[in-house]
Design a protein around this motif. Structure first.
Motif, PDB file in Angstrom:
ATOM      1  N   LEU A 159       2.399  11.787   4.970  1.00 32.67           N
ATOM      2  CA  LEU A 159       1.494  11.130   4.031  1.00 32.67           C
ATOM      3  C   LEU A 159       1.460  11.864   2.700  1.00 32.67           C
ATOM      4  CD1 LEU A 159      -0.484   8.880   3.508  1.00 32.67           C
ATOM      5  CD2 LEU A 159      -2.285  10.254   4.563  1.00 32.67           C
ATOM      6  N   MET A 160       1.480  13.201   2.720  1.00 38.23           N
ATOM      7  CA  MET A 160       1.503  13.954   1.463  1.00 38.23           C
ATOM      8  C   MET A 160       2.777  13.680   0.672  1.00 38.23           C
ATOM      9  SD  MET A 160      -0.178  17.670   2.259  1.00 38.23           S
ATOM     10  CE  MET A 160      -1.944  17.860   2.443  1.00 38.23           C
ATOM     11  N   ASN A 161       3.913  13.584   1.361  1.00 40.59           N
ATOM     12  CA  ASN A 161       5.160  13.248   0.672  1.00 40.59           C
ATOM     13  C   ASN A 161       5.095  11.852   0.060  1.00 40.59           C
ATOM     14  OD1 ASN A 161       6.757  15.597   1.017  1.00 40.59           O
ATOM     15  ND2 ASN A 161       7.088  15.078   3.166  1.00 40.59           N
ATOM     16  N   HIS A 162       4.532  10.914   0.825  1.00 40.46           N
ATOM     17  CA  HIS A 162       4.423   9.543   0.329  1.00 40.46           C
ATOM     18  C   HIS A 162       3.466   9.473  -0.872  1.00 40.46           C
ATOM     19  CE1 HIS A 162       4.887   5.197   0.734  1.00 40.46           C
ATOM     20  NE2 HIS A 162       3.589   5.102   0.497  1.00 40.46           N
ATOM     21  N   LEU A 163       2.365  10.183  -0.790  1.00 38.64           N
ATOM     22  CA  LEU A 163       1.420  10.206  -1.915  1.00 38.64           C
ATOM     23  C   LEU A 163       2.030  10.866  -3.146  1.00 38.64           C
ATOM     24  CD1 LEU A 163      -1.866  11.144  -0.017  1.00 38.64           C
ATOM     25  CD2 LEU A 163      -1.285   8.913  -0.970  1.00 38.64           C
ATOM     26  N   TYR A 164       2.865  11.876  -2.917  1.00 41.08           N
ATOM     27  CA  TYR A 164       3.545  12.531  -4.051  1.00 41.08           C
ATOM     28  C   TYR A 164       4.476  11.549  -4.757  1.00 41.08           C
ATOM     29  CZ  TYR A 164       6.563  15.668  -6.694  1.00 41.08           C
ATOM     30  OH  TYR A 164       7.276  16.275  -7.701  1.00 41.08           O
ATOM     31  N   ASN A 165       5.190  10.738  -3.973  1.00 48.60           N
ATOM     32  CA  ASN A 165       6.067   9.742  -4.582  1.00 48.60           C
ATOM     33  C   ASN A 165       5.267   8.707  -5.368  1.00 48.60           C
ATOM     34  OD1 ASN A 165       8.331  10.965  -3.440  1.00 48.60           O
ATOM     35  ND2 ASN A 165       8.202   9.732  -1.561  1.00 48.60           N
ATOM     36  N   LEU A 166       4.117   8.318  -4.842  1.00 52.64           N
ATOM     37  CA  LEU A 166       3.277   7.364  -5.565  1.00 52.64           C
ATOM     38  C   LEU A 166       2.757   7.938  -6.877  1.00 52.64           C
ATOM     39  CD1 LEU A 166       1.129   5.813  -2.673  1.00 52.64           C
ATOM     40  CD2 LEU A 166       3.030   4.743  -3.880  1.00 52.64           C
ATOM     41  N   ALA A 167       2.437   9.235  -6.871  1.00 53.90           N
ATOM     42  CA  ALA A 167       1.868   9.857  -8.065  1.00 53.90           C
ATOM     43  C   ALA A 167       2.920  10.228  -9.105  1.00 53.90           C
ATOM     44  CB  ALA A 167       1.079  11.104  -7.671  1.00 53.90           C
ATOM     45  N   SER A 168       4.150  10.467  -8.683  1.00 54.61           N
ATOM     46  CA  SER A 168       5.172  10.971  -9.607  1.00 54.61           C
ATOM     47  C   SER A 168       6.217   9.931  -9.982  1.00 54.61           C
ATOM     48  CB  SER A 168       5.865  12.190  -8.991  1.00 54.61           C
ATOM     49  OG  SER A 168       6.468  11.849  -7.741  1.00 54.61           O
ATOM     50  N   ASP A 169       6.446   8.942  -9.119  1.00 55.45           N
ATOM     51  CA  ASP A 169       7.494   7.959  -9.384  1.00 55.45           C
ATOM     52  C   ASP A 169       6.943   6.828 -10.247  1.00 55.45           C
ATOM     53  OD1 ASP A 169       9.666   6.356  -9.435  1.00 55.45           O
ATOM     54  OD2 ASP A 169       9.781   5.991  -7.277  1.00 55.45           O
ATOM     55  N   PRO A 170       7.498   6.605 -11.455  1.00 56.27           N
ATOM     56  CA  PRO A 170       6.986   5.518 -12.318  1.00 56.27           C
ATOM     57  C   PRO A 170       7.196   4.133 -11.717  1.00 56.27           C
ATOM     58  CG  PRO A 170       8.324   7.075 -13.567  1.00 56.27           C
ATOM     59  CD  PRO A 170       8.544   7.397 -12.117  1.00 56.27           C
ATOM     60  N   LYS A 171       8.182   3.994 -10.801  1.00 54.22           N
ATOM     61  CA  LYS A 171       8.449   2.685 -10.216  1.00 54.22           C
ATOM     62  C   LYS A 171       7.524   2.376  -9.037  1.00 54.22           C
ATOM     63  CE  LYS A 171      13.365   2.849 -11.470  1.00 54.22           C
ATOM     64  NZ  LYS A 171      14.755   2.783 -10.955  1.00 54.22           N
ATOM     65  N   ALA A 172       6.917   3.409  -8.453  1.00 50.46           N
ATOM     66  CA  ALA A 172       6.024   3.193  -7.309  1.00 50.46           C
ATOM     67  C   ALA A 172       4.682   2.663  -7.793  1.00 50.46           C
ATOM     68  CB  ALA A 172       5.830   4.491  -6.535  1.00 50.46           C
ATOM     69  N   GLN A 173       4.187   1.656  -7.127  1.00 50.50           N
ATOM     70  CA  GLN A 173       2.938   1.038  -7.553  1.00 50.50           C
ATOM     71  C   GLN A 173       2.263   0.365  -6.362  1.00 50.50           C
ATOM     72  OE1 GLN A 173       3.273  -0.955 -11.281  1.00 50.50           O
ATOM     73  NE2 GLN A 173       1.567  -2.312 -10.882  1.00 50.50           N
ATOM     74  N   LEU A 174       0.975   0.642  -6.165  1.00 52.46           N
ATOM     75  CA  LEU A 174       0.214   0.014  -5.095  1.00 52.46           C
ATOM     76  C   LEU A 174      -0.159  -1.406  -5.480  1.00 52.46           C
ATOM     77  CD1 LEU A 174      -2.183   2.926  -4.056  1.00 52.46           C
ATOM     78  CD2 LEU A 174      -0.137   2.154  -2.854  1.00 52.46           C
ATOM     79  N   GLU A 175      -0.336  -2.249  -4.481  1.00 49.02           N
ATOM     80  CA  GLU A 175      -0.654  -3.636  -4.749  1.00 49.02           C
ATOM     81  C   GLU A 175      -2.064  -3.801  -5.279  1.00 49.02           C
ATOM     82  OE1 GLU A 175      -2.136  -5.132  -0.382  1.00 49.02           O
ATOM     83  OE2 GLU A 175       0.015  -5.105  -0.780  1.00 49.02           O
ATOM     84  N   GLU A 176      -2.299  -4.907  -5.925  1.00 51.90           N
ATOM     85  CA  GLU A 176      -3.603  -5.201  -6.522  1.00 51.90           C
ATOM     86  C   GLU A 176      -4.622  -5.503  -5.434  1.00 51.90           C
ATOM     87  OE1 GLU A 176      -5.577  -8.523  -9.546  1.00 51.90           O
ATOM     88  OE2 GLU A 176      -3.407  -8.409  -9.222  1.00 51.90           O
ATOM     89  N   ARG A 177      -5.843  -5.021  -5.646  1.00 54.04           N
ATOM     90  CA  ARG A 177      -6.962  -5.299  -4.743  1.00 54.04           C
ATOM     91  C   ARG A 177      -8.068  -5.991  -5.535  1.00 54.04           C
ATOM     92  NH1 ARG A 177      -6.751  -4.947   0.643  1.00 54.04           N
ATOM     93  NH2 ARG A 177      -8.909  -4.280   0.691  1.00 54.04           N
ATOM     94  N   PRO A 178      -9.024  -6.650  -4.851  1.00 57.35           N
ATOM     95  CA  PRO A 178     -10.100  -7.320  -5.591  1.00 57.35           C
ATOM     96  C   PRO A 178     -10.913  -6.385  -6.476  1.00 57.35           C
ATOM     97  CG  PRO A 178     -10.040  -8.072  -3.315  1.00 57.35           C
ATOM     98  CD  PRO A 178      -9.067  -6.932  -3.407  1.00 57.35           C
ATOM     99  N   ASN A 179     -11.044  -5.113  -6.088  1.00 58.09           N
ATOM    100  CA  ASN A 179     -11.836  -4.163  -6.879  1.00 58.09           C
ATOM    101  C   ASN A 179     -10.970  -3.145  -7.599  1.00 58.09           C
ATOM    102  OD1 ASN A 179     -10.937  -2.918  -4.594  1.00 58.09           O
ATOM    103  ND2 ASN A 179     -12.907  -2.035  -4.003  1.00 58.09           N
ATOM    104  N   ARG A 180      -9.655  -3.402  -7.683  1.00 57.96           N
ATOM    105  CA  ARG A 180      -8.781  -2.445  -8.357  1.00 57.96           C
ATOM    106  C   ARG A 180      -7.556  -3.172  -8.891  1.00 57.96           C
ATOM    107  NH1 ARG A 180      -4.424   0.189  -7.422  1.00 57.96           N
ATOM    108  NH2 ARG A 180      -4.228  -0.752  -5.363  1.00 57.96           N
TER     109      ARG A 180
END
Length: 673
Positions: free
Chosen positions: A564-585
């Motif tokens: 999970l830490m590796n995956h979170l690091y990729n989300l925080a550092s990779d410009p192409k990584a992006q979480l999907e849209e949520r109703p409150n975000r």
């Protein structure tokens, strides 16, 4: 929506019979506690520390309160005397004793000035009562008899939409046992009395709750019924008002404590129904649902409730307990439960309440709502019939695609633009409706059985948190990853416990790491990239960092944490990584980075001991990468700090001076001697 975040014991009570109550203090976060008839303590709720305390020379007859007008603490002694003292007073006996001829029942808190409520029902501001106390000519014996004949409790002041204030309190006559609610207008003096009584049932709990337009009387009876009475100025309802819901969570045969927490919310403490222990509930008077519970191992007859500063204080037995809660303004529709319109009720409508307090079941046949999958039928026909001999549809001699297929395309089109789906019935256009969805990525249930289960729960009025608890538990235990993903996208109010369980499930789908003595090897972990969509859907959900830490510690092991830490690091550092849209975000790089940092902080806090003692090389490598990334963030803050003065000058429209002055030197004549 409300949530309980933490629970802890605040302070002991020496003798419950001598406990008089709780009141607000001058400082926010403090509470004035009248522990006994001669002991007053000021406590800080968050730090659980004692700020001030006084030992009084005489016995108090009601709880001590703080008066904002005089900035002093006020206490009633023997129903006929007052003492006022400030924070710096060490000996209250040196404060002047102000005697009254009339019997004082209670001191009432307000935001402006404290009120004196006499035993005869008259009410005066503190300053006016002090100025007119010598003019009182009442007989002492008559006042003593009046005070002994009635019990006045729960006085509160509410501000009406028109701006004027009303005082409400309960008055019990000892001789007859009758309980009345008194509503007194502080501006006009208009007084109304409501007799709280029902035939052949017993009153177990009652309180006045702040409503949207006026205060409301909430009563709970021994037949599990909850009644609400609007206390508006021109209300014509008879006590106890209208029957609104049934209370099935608590045992109504035992005594209950009820207190207004905030607008449209009431706290209820009582014994559990059918089992040992007790529960503290938060009941929403607007939607008539219970949306927060705190369990206790033992039920105690003595209990008092008080609310303030995001805390509910429960005095029970010989302890004062503090329960921290949080109100989520953005999920009020989730608390209502159903996301469907009335046209979706197919066979049996919900129970309705009539004026005679009986439940009615209205059966209504609304036709079949099961759509036929013409796309699948067409594929099967293509396998059986040769397609070469079939003519193409032209709309004249050969019909186009069936209307059901057009409806399905229309549903996809509506969902793309307004986040909804079309439900069609065979009975005509009057049964066609659109269900709005809060999440764009909500594709809905994958089969008819799950669709029926989900819609039945939504139609029954269950809240999102209750629905997600049931269906996520079912789908995780049956290893149904598609519907786990559907549930996470369909609902936004997911408890931290279920979120941690879903995270463990998603990580189990991704991580297959060999172990040696309970620790993962330093080899690269095998991951299933197709399940990253489920993991990202979990990480996109909103959560409370404090509430989820215990659940993460319970659910996640070291291999899960490393992955999970590796995956979170990729989300925080990779410009192409992006979480999907949520109703409150929103869906953006900044929001993805913020969400990844919040999850990383929760992981560090929940698994701090495990991370310190672990010698896993992969973990050390991951933490090193995170340290470099956080150092980059820290250095970026210094760069932004240099820009701050320039932005301040632009906002304040100041003229920007040149960096280097045009005057390089100056010549001055100085007389030394």
């Amino acid at each position: 929506m409300s949530k309980f975040l933490s629970y802890y014991n605040l302070f002991p009570i020496p003798d419950p019979k001598e406990f008089l109550g709780l009141a607000s203090d001058k400082e926010k976060g403090n509470v004035v506690t009248t522990l006994a008839r001669n002991v007053v303590v000021v406590l800080n709720i968050s730090t659980q520390k004692q700020i001030l305390s006084w030992s009084l020379p005489e016995k108090l007859s009601s709880k001590v309160i703080f008066d904002p007008s005089s900035q002093k603490y006020v206490g009633v002694f023997g129903n006929h005397a007052l003492r006022l003292w400030d924070v710096d007073t060490s000996d209250v006996s040196k404060s002047k004793k102000l005697k009254f001829q009339k019997s004082i029942a209670h001191l009432v808190e307000t935001n402006q000035e404290a009120l004196l409520l006499y035993s005869d029902g008259e009410c005066q501001p503190l300053s006016q009562a002090l100025a007119a106390r010598k003019d009182q000519v009442e007989e002492t014996a008559e006042q003593l008899a009046l005070a002994a004949s009635k019990i006045i409790s729960k006085p509160s002041v509410y501000t009406m939409p028109e701006g004027h204030q009303v005082l409400t309190y309960f008055q019990e006559t000892k001789a007859t046992g009758e309980l009345q609610l008194i509503r007194l207008s502080l501006s006009t003096g208009n007084r109304r009395e409501f007799l709280i009584k029902r035939e052949e049932v017993r009153l177990t709990g009652y309180a006045v709750i702040e409503g949207d337009t006026a205060p409301q009387l909430l009563t709970i009876w021994s037949d599990k019924r909850i009644f609400m009475l609007n206390l508006a100025e021109r209300g014509f309802e008879r006590s106890p008002g209208q029957f609104v819901s049934m209370l099935a969570e608590l045992n109504v045969e035992s005594k209950m404590s009820v207190h207004g927490v905030s607008r449209n919310f009431a706290a209820i403490y009582g014994a559990n129904y059918g089992q040992e222990g007790a529960s503290l509930l938060v009941y929403n008077t607007q939607f008539k649902v219970v949306n927060a519970k705190q369990y206790f191992k033992v039920y105690l007859d003595f209990s008092r409730l008080w609310a303030g500063d995001e805390h509910i204080l429960l005095a029970m037995g010989q302890n004062i307990a503090a329960v921290k809660y949080r109100m989520n303004q953005e999920v009020l529709v989730d608390m209502l439960g159903s996301q469907l319109s009335d046209t979706h009720l197919t066979t049996l409508e919900l129970d309705h309440i009539n004026e005679e307090e009986h439940l009615e079941s209205v059966i209504k046949f609304d036709g079949s709502t099961n759509p036929i999958n013409y796309g699948l039928a067409k594929k099967k026909l293509n396998k059986l019939v040769a397609t070469s001999n079939l003519e193409k549809a032209d709309g004249r001699e050969l019909a186009y695609e069936p209307p059901e297929l057009v409806d399905q395309e229309l549903s996809d089109l509506i969902k793309h633009h307004v986040h909804g789906e079309v439900t069609s019935c065979e009975n005509g256009l009057e049964n066609v409706s659109v269900t709005l969805m809060s999440n764009f990525f909500d594709a809905g249930p994958m089969n008819t059985a799950v669709q029926a289960l989900v819609r039945q729960l939504e139609r029954s009025g269950a809240g999102e948190e209750e629905i997600i608890e049931k269906i996520l538990t079912l789908f995780i235990k049956t290893d149904n990853a598609e519907h786990v993903l559907m549930s996470l996208r369909r609902y936004s109010n997911i408890s931290e416990r279920m979120l941690a369980w879903s995270l463990r499930y998603a990580l189990d789908k991704n991580v297959q790491a060999p172990r040696i003595n309970g620790h993962a090897k330093g080899e690269p972990m095998e991951t299933n990239q197709s399940n990253n969509e489920l993991l990202n859907a979990v990480l996109a959900c909103s959560f409370d960092a404090t509430a989820i830490e215990d659940h993460l510690r319970h659910r996640l092991e070291l291999p899960h944490v490393i992955h999970l830490m590796n995956h979170l690091y990729n989300l925080a550092s990779d410009p192409k990584a992006q979480l999907e849209e949520r109703p409150n975000r929103d869906s953006s790089l900044v929001q993805t980075e913020v969400q990844a940092l919040q999850w990383f902080g929760s992981l560090l806090t929940s698994h701090l001991t495990l991370l310190i003692i672990s010698k896993d090389e992969g973990l050390l490598h991951t933490l090193t990468k995170w340290a470099e990334l956080l150092s980059f963030y820290q250095e970026s803050l210094f760069d932004i700090a240099n820009v701050l003065p320039l932005l301040t000058n632009i906002v304040e429209q100041r003229e920007i001076k040149p960096i280097y002055s045009t005057t390089w030197y100056g010549v001055e004549e100085v007389v030394l001697y």
